[in-house]
Design a protein around this motif. Structure first.
Motif, PDB file in Angstrom:
ATOM      1  N   PHE A  12      39.954  23.945  33.751  1.00 32.38           N
ATOM      2  CA  PHE A  12      40.061  24.104  32.299  1.00 32.38           C
ATOM      3  C   PHE A  12      39.680  22.791  31.642  1.00 32.38           C
ATOM      4  N   GLY A  13      38.491  22.759  31.053  1.00 35.52           N
ATOM      5  CA  GLY A  13      38.089  21.596  30.260  1.00 35.52           C
ATOM      6  C   GLY A  13      38.045  20.304  31.034  1.00 35.52           C
ATOM      7  N   LYS A  14      39.208  19.814  31.463  1.00 34.42           N
ATOM      8  CA  LYS A  14      39.203  18.499  32.119  1.00 34.42           C
ATOM      9  C   LYS A  14      38.485  18.581  33.466  1.00 34.42           C
ATOM     10  N   GLU A  15      37.796  17.521  33.766  1.00 35.69           N
ATOM     11  CA  GLU A  15      36.984  17.501  34.987  1.00 35.69           C
ATOM     12  C   GLU A  15      37.904  17.335  36.192  1.00 35.69           C
ATOM     13  N   GLU A  16      37.985  18.361  37.028  1.00 34.68           N
ATOM     14  CA  GLU A  16      38.809  18.254  38.235  1.00 34.68           C
ATOM     15  C   GLU A  16      38.130  17.308  39.220  1.00 34.68           C
ATOM     16  N   GLN A  17      38.951  16.498  39.869  1.00 29.40           N
ATOM     17  CA  GLN A  17      38.360  15.590  40.847  1.00 29.40           C
ATOM     18  C   GLN A  17      37.939  16.351  42.102  1.00 29.40           C
ATOM     19  N   ILE A  18      36.792  15.933  42.645  1.00 31.37           N
ATOM     20  CA  ILE A  18      36.379  16.446  43.956  1.00 31.37           C
ATOM     21  C   ILE A  18      36.617  15.293  44.922  1.00 31.37           C
ATOM     22  N   ILE A  19      37.564  15.460  45.824  1.00 32.74           N
ATOM     23  CA  ILE A  19      38.002  14.330  46.654  1.00 32.74           C
ATOM     24  C   ILE A  19      37.560  14.526  48.103  1.00 32.74           C
ATOM     25  N   LYS A  20      37.087  13.430  48.696  1.00 29.98           N
ATOM     26  CA  LYS A  20      36.606  13.506  50.086  1.00 29.98           C
ATOM     27  C   LYS A  20      37.786  13.472  51.054  1.00 29.98           C
ATOM     28  N   LEU A  21      37.781  14.407  52.011  1.00 29.81           N
ATOM     29  CA  LEU A  21      38.857  14.480  53.003  1.00 29.81           C
ATOM     30  C   LEU A  21      38.428  13.914  54.352  1.00 29.81           C
ATOM     31  N   GLY A  22      37.123  14.003  54.652  1.00 32.76           N
ATOM     32  CA  GLY A  22      36.689  13.559  55.978  1.00 32.76           C
ATOM     33  C   GLY A  22      35.175  13.480  56.050  1.00 32.76           C
ATOM     34  N   THR A  23      34.672  12.861  57.114  1.00 34.95           N
ATOM     35  CA  THR A  23      33.220  12.744  57.282  1.00 34.95           C
ATOM     36  C   THR A  23      32.804  13.391  58.601  1.00 34.95           C
ATOM     37  N   SER A  33      59.760   9.803  30.499  1.00 33.88           N
ATOM     38  CA  SER A  33      59.309   8.583  31.181  1.00 33.88           C
ATOM     39  C   SER A  33      59.383   8.748  32.695  1.00 33.88           C
ATOM     40  N   LYS A  34      60.364   9.521  33.169  1.00 35.93           N
ATOM     41  CA  LYS A  34      60.405   9.826  34.615  1.00 35.93           C
ATOM     42  C   LYS A  34      59.121  10.563  35.008  1.00 35.93           C
ATOM     43  N   MET A  35      58.841  11.595  34.212  1.00 34.46           N
ATOM     44  CA  MET A  35      57.654  12.424  34.459  1.00 34.46           C
ATOM     45  C   MET A  35      56.389  11.550  34.499  1.00 34.46           C
ATOM     46  N   ALA A  36      56.275  10.666  33.519  1.00 37.63           N
ATOM     47  CA  ALA A  36      55.088   9.816  33.415  1.00 37.63           C
ATOM     48  C   ALA A  36      54.961   8.908  34.627  1.00 37.63           C
ATOM     49  N   HIS A  37      56.088   8.393  35.082  1.00 36.07           N
ATOM     50  CA  HIS A  37      56.016   7.469  36.226  1.00 36.07           C
ATOM     51  C   HIS A  37      55.733   8.200  37.535  1.00 36.07           C
ATOM     52  N   ILE A  38      56.164   9.462  37.609  1.00 38.28           N
ATOM     53  CA  ILE A  38      55.805  10.258  38.797  1.00 38.28           C
ATOM     54  C   ILE A  38      54.285  10.488  38.796  1.00 38.28           C
ATOM     55  N   LEU A  39      53.735  10.764  37.604  1.00 40.60           N
ATOM     56  CA  LEU A  39      52.278  10.937  37.500  1.00 40.60           C
ATOM     57  C   LEU A  39      51.559   9.642  37.862  1.00 40.60           C
ATOM     58  N   MET A  40      52.131   8.516  37.416  1.00 44.23           N
ATOM     59  CA  MET A  40      51.526   7.203  37.744  1.00 44.23           C
ATOM     60  C   MET A  40      51.539   6.984  39.252  1.00 44.23           C
ATOM     61  N   SER A  68      51.200   9.077  41.507  1.00 41.66           N
ATOM     62  CA  SER A  68      50.091   9.804  42.136  1.00 41.66           C
ATOM     63  C   SER A  68      48.735   9.342  41.628  1.00 41.66           C
ATOM     64  N   GLY A  69      48.735   8.319  40.762  1.00 41.56           N
ATOM     65  CA  GLY A  69      47.463   7.772  40.286  1.00 41.56           C
ATOM     66  C   GLY A  69      46.883   8.508  39.095  1.00 41.56           C
ATOM     67  N   ASN A  70      47.676   9.388  38.448  1.00 39.44           N
ATOM     68  CA  ASN A  70      47.163  10.102  37.268  1.00 39.44           C
ATOM     69  C   ASN A  70      47.527   9.335  36.002  1.00 39.44           C
ATOM     70  N   ILE A  71      46.863   8.220  35.776  1.00 44.62           N
ATOM     71  CA  ILE A  71      47.229   7.305  34.684  1.00 44.62           C
ATOM     72  C   ILE A  71      47.084   7.990  33.326  1.00 44.62           C
ATOM     73  N   GLN A  72      45.940   8.652  33.120  1.00 43.30           N
ATOM     74  CA  GLN A  72      45.688   9.253  31.806  1.00 43.30           C
ATOM     75  C   GLN A  72      46.734  10.306  31.466  1.00 43.30           C
ATOM     76  N   GLU A  73      47.069  11.135  32.467  1.00 43.68           N
ATOM     77  CA  GLU A  73      48.063  12.169  32.212  1.00 43.68           C
ATOM     78  C   GLU A  73      49.414  11.556  31.886  1.00 43.68           C
ATOM     79  N   ALA A  74      49.755  10.479  32.600  1.00 46.07           N
ATOM     80  CA  ALA A  74      51.027   9.794  32.335  1.00 46.07           C
ATOM     81  C   ALA A  74      51.063   9.302  30.887  1.00 46.07           C
ATOM     82  N   GLU A  75      49.958   8.727  30.463  1.00 43.13           N
ATOM     83  CA  GLU A  75      49.875   8.202  29.093  1.00 43.13           C
ATOM     84  C   GLU A  75      50.032   9.336  28.071  1.00 43.13           C
ATOM     85  N   ILE A  76      49.379  10.468  28.334  1.00 40.83           N
ATOM     86  CA  ILE A  76      49.463  11.613  27.417  1.00 40.83           C
ATOM     87  C   ILE A  76      50.915  12.086  27.288  1.00 40.83           C
ATOM     88  N   VAL A  77      51.621  12.170  28.439  1.00 44.60           N
ATOM     89  CA  VAL A  77      53.026  12.615  28.424  1.00 44.60           C
ATOM     90  C   VAL A  77      53.862  11.697  27.530  1.00 44.60           C
TER      91      VAL A  77
END
Length: 734
Positions: A487-498, A651-658, A660-669
């Protein structure tokens, strides 16, 4: 009963039950396999010796026109002839000096390629007008095949194979393929693989880049014919008194020694259930593919005759015979159901009851692929993709522009309880995602687009629709995972293995396995990459895979049993630990205490690491703390502790997002909760100075605090301010 008096040079099917054959006795004979009758269609003039025959391709997906109406016949007098089904020679065209050795229509029926003893490769229009001479060489060209997209042509040049695109000045691919003259080639449109057969008595399988995938042992006699089955799963090989059936990876299922002389030409019937061979002693040999096997848990199903299956339950040795009205074309056994398609109907059996199948009529004739998920199954034929429930109810039929269903296979379509994924053929970097229940595009209708061409796709089978993930391998053999909901936001495509060659999801929980280079790897909780990428290596199970020899393939992953087919065709079963699956089960029903108890009982790093990631994903910080402590990630335990002491839910929610490395989402919360200062503070802590100042200015608050932090930071490192915006505000430019 009409028979041929001389060698039979070529054969071609019009329907699944009717075949035409041509011979050096100048006859064209029609064989009706239902009645066993043969009849002469036409006797050609005495100076025409037929060499190759190819029926004009059917327009895909129109049931009425299941008859091919016209065929091209190439002959020794340098001409090719367009001949109608009734035997009328519609047109004869002077094409080559010397014999025309092969003629092939492209997949759409818009062009014809002919090759001859004069070393020329010519492209003709549908009506027989010369369009271009593609190439000219000094040696006869014995065989030719179109590429899957009808934009390239593969032909033989002595011991070399050449792939030439139709576009002028495009790069030509050429390689030495055999130690003797190459007599026959074939190129399959579904798997994109090439077959070649030579006078060096070998047959070989190549990919479309000319890389060797399989080479047979030398036979006693030259290999005179090879042909792919339409779906690309099997191929047939013909030689002197020899007919072989092989898997697409090269190993041999069956060897027959019919009394035929050399088999000069092999044609597969349209439904891929039988072959016909043109024999040197004037016979036409017919062969049916039987003894296919399907296995699932304790059931083994075998196609014993064309219309009969045998089901064996290995637990109690009970045997059931299943009889069908028409011949069986495709079958699939999974998720406690056997789905069988015949030429006219589809049968659905439950493994609990073999006596009362559910039967419904098929829209089209030939099903080329059956895929199953827990709740429903998918049929693919020339006309489209159809999803049915196991009760036989039609659910949906997804479509996209330019969809070609005739080239889909199990690697390029994937099905789960709520999603259908299809890899596009026109642009191989794109994966289309559809809702299973409606057949409409997923989410906001955006497809998934990757930076490289995608080779194989697989949807996970369990869990919530919102968490549905798709794993795929691209042409660099890298394995990626991404979310299906877009939905709208660009989902990350993450590498699992080579260097991953083959993959499979478990049918009982979202565990992924794959064969990497020399290792067999299991990703017990692939979702870890979204939660805490650092601990991903701790959530894997790896073992040496050299015992599977080269090019093994994962056949299935049922429960905790993985079945792998080796390159020689033998099956190997691997059992993986049952505990991660139990852990998935506990977590999906939020039994955190049971999950911790299980990990304490098993005492394995991988289990604790999986639990840590699962707990963070589900925001259960108490469990996460225990699990991280168990794998010695002390800094993370401290961070989780600090989160627990935070005053507000947001703020708990935001720090849990942080975490996991979801900085932007944490900021939005934080901003939505009105905690502007905290939002600024997290940016300062991460040295995102630009964003911190931007927020302060936007919300007209704490600008001086940001400037003070910045000043302190610069003094610590003994630097001068160079950022224009900071200089502007430091001078009081509010």
């Amino acid at each position: 009963m009409v028979t041929h008096q001389e060698l039979v040079s070529c054969v071609g099917w019009t329907t699944a039950e009717e075949l035409y054959s041509c011979s050096d006795d100048h006859q064209i004979v029609k064989w009706n396999l239902l009645t066993g009758e043969t009849s002469q269609i036409v006797k050609l003039p005495d100076d025409i010796y037929p060499i190759d025959l190819h029926w004009f391709p059917k327009s895909l997906g129109i049931k009425k026109q299941t008859q091919a109406e016209i065929f091209v016949l190439t002959s020794s007098d340098g001409k090719f002839h367009l001949i109608s089904k009734l035997g009328r020679v519609e047109k004869s065209v002077d094409a080559h000096s010397g014999a025309v050795l092969a003629g092939r229509w492209n997949y759409e029926g818009t062009a014809l390629v002919t090759v001859g003893e004069d070393g020329q490769i010519k492209i003709w229009s549908k009506t027989g007008m010369l369009r271009s001479t593609l190439a000219h060489q000094g040696t006869p060209v014995y065989s030719v095949a179109w590429g899957p997209d009808s934009e390239k042509v593969l032909y033989t040049a002595g011991k070399q194979l050449i792939i030439k695109p139709l576009q002028p000045n495009a790069k030509i691919l050429q390689w030495k393929a055999h130690d003797g003259i190459i007599l026959k080639v074939d190129w399959n449109s579904v798997n994109d693989l090439i077959l070649s057969a030579g006078e060096d008595c070998k047959y070989k399988v190549w990919d479309s880049y000319g890389r060797p995938l399989y080479s047979s042992q030398p036979h006693e006699h030259p290999i005179t014919s090879v042909a792919w089955a339409p779906d690309g799963e099997l191929f047939a090989v013909g030689s002197f008194h020899t007919l072989r059936l092989c898997d697409k990876t090269g190993w041999s299922y069956a060897l027959e020694k019919p009394n035929t002389g050399s088999i000069f030409n092999i044609a597969w019937s349209i439904d891929g259930t039988q072959i016909a061979g043109a024999c040197g002693n004037g016979h036409v040999v017919f062969a049916h593919v039987v003894e296919q096997r399907w296995e699932w848990k304790n059931f083994q199903v075998t196609l014993t005759k064309r219309r009969t299956m045998q089901v064996r339950n290995v637990l109690n040795d009970a045997v059931d015979l299943l009889e069908f009205r028409d011949r069986v074309i495709k079958a699939s056994l999974n998720y406690a159901h056997l789905v069988v398609s015949t030429s006219l109907q589809c049968y659905v059996f439950s493994t609990k009851n073999w006596n009362t199948p559910l039967i419904f009529d098929l829209k089209e004739g030939t099903v080329s692929l059956i895929l199953q998920a827990e709740r429903h199954f998918l049929l693919v034929d020339g006309g489209g993709i159809y999803l049915y429930s196991y009760e036989g109810r039609f659910l949906s039929s997804p479509k996209f522009p330019g969809m070609r269903t005739d080239i889909l296979n199990a690697q390029t379509v994937s099905l789960s309880n709520d999603t259908i994924a299809i890899k596009d053929k026109a642009d191989e970097k794109i994966i289309f995602l559809f809702e299973a229940s409606t057949g409409k595009p997923m989410g906001d209708g955006k497809f998934l687009s990757h930076k490289n061409e995608v080779l194989e796709i697989a949807l996970d089978q369990k869990g919530l629709t919102n968490d549905r993930k798709i794993a795929f391998i691209d042409k660099n053999r890298d394995l990626y995972i991404t979310s299906v909901k877009r939905f709208g936001k660009e989902e990350q495509i993450i590498k699992l293995g080579t260097m991953v060659h083959t993959l499979a999801w478990s049918d009982t929980c979202n565990i992924l396995c794959g064969l990497q280079d020399t290792r067999f790897t299991v990703w017990y909780y692939p979702n870890t990459v979204y939660v805490d990428r650092d601990i991903l290596p701790k959530t894997l199970y790896e073992r040496d895979a050299s015992e599977f020899s080269k090019n093994p393939h994962i056949v299935s992953f049922v429960g905790n049993q993985v079945t792998i087919r080796r390159a020689d065709g033998s099956l190997v079963h691997i059992s993986i630990s049952p505990y991660p699956a139990i852990l998935h089960e506990y977590v999906s029903s939020s039994k955190w205490e049971d999950a911790v108890r299980l990990c304490r009982f098993v005492k394995e790093q991988t289990m604790w690491a999986c639990l840590a990631a699962m707990a963070v994903a589900n925001q259960d910080m108490t469990t996460a703390e225990i699990a991280y402590a168990a794998i010695g990630e002390i800094d993370k335990v401290q961070y989780i502790n600090s989160i627990k002491n935070l005053p507000s839910k947001e703020s708990k929610m935001a720090h849990i997002l942080m975490f996991s490395g979801n900085i932007q989402e944490a900021e939005i919360v934080l901003l939505q909760a009105g905690l502007v200062y905290q939002a600024i503070q997290i940016n300062i802590n991460l040295y995102n100075w630009e964003r911190a100042l931007e927020l302060a200015v936007k919300y007209k608050t704490h600008v001086d605090t940001v400037l003070a932090y910045r000043q302190k930071f610069l003094e610590t490192f003994g630097k001068q301010e160079t950022n224009k915006r900071y200089l502007q505000y430091a001078e009081g430019g509010f």
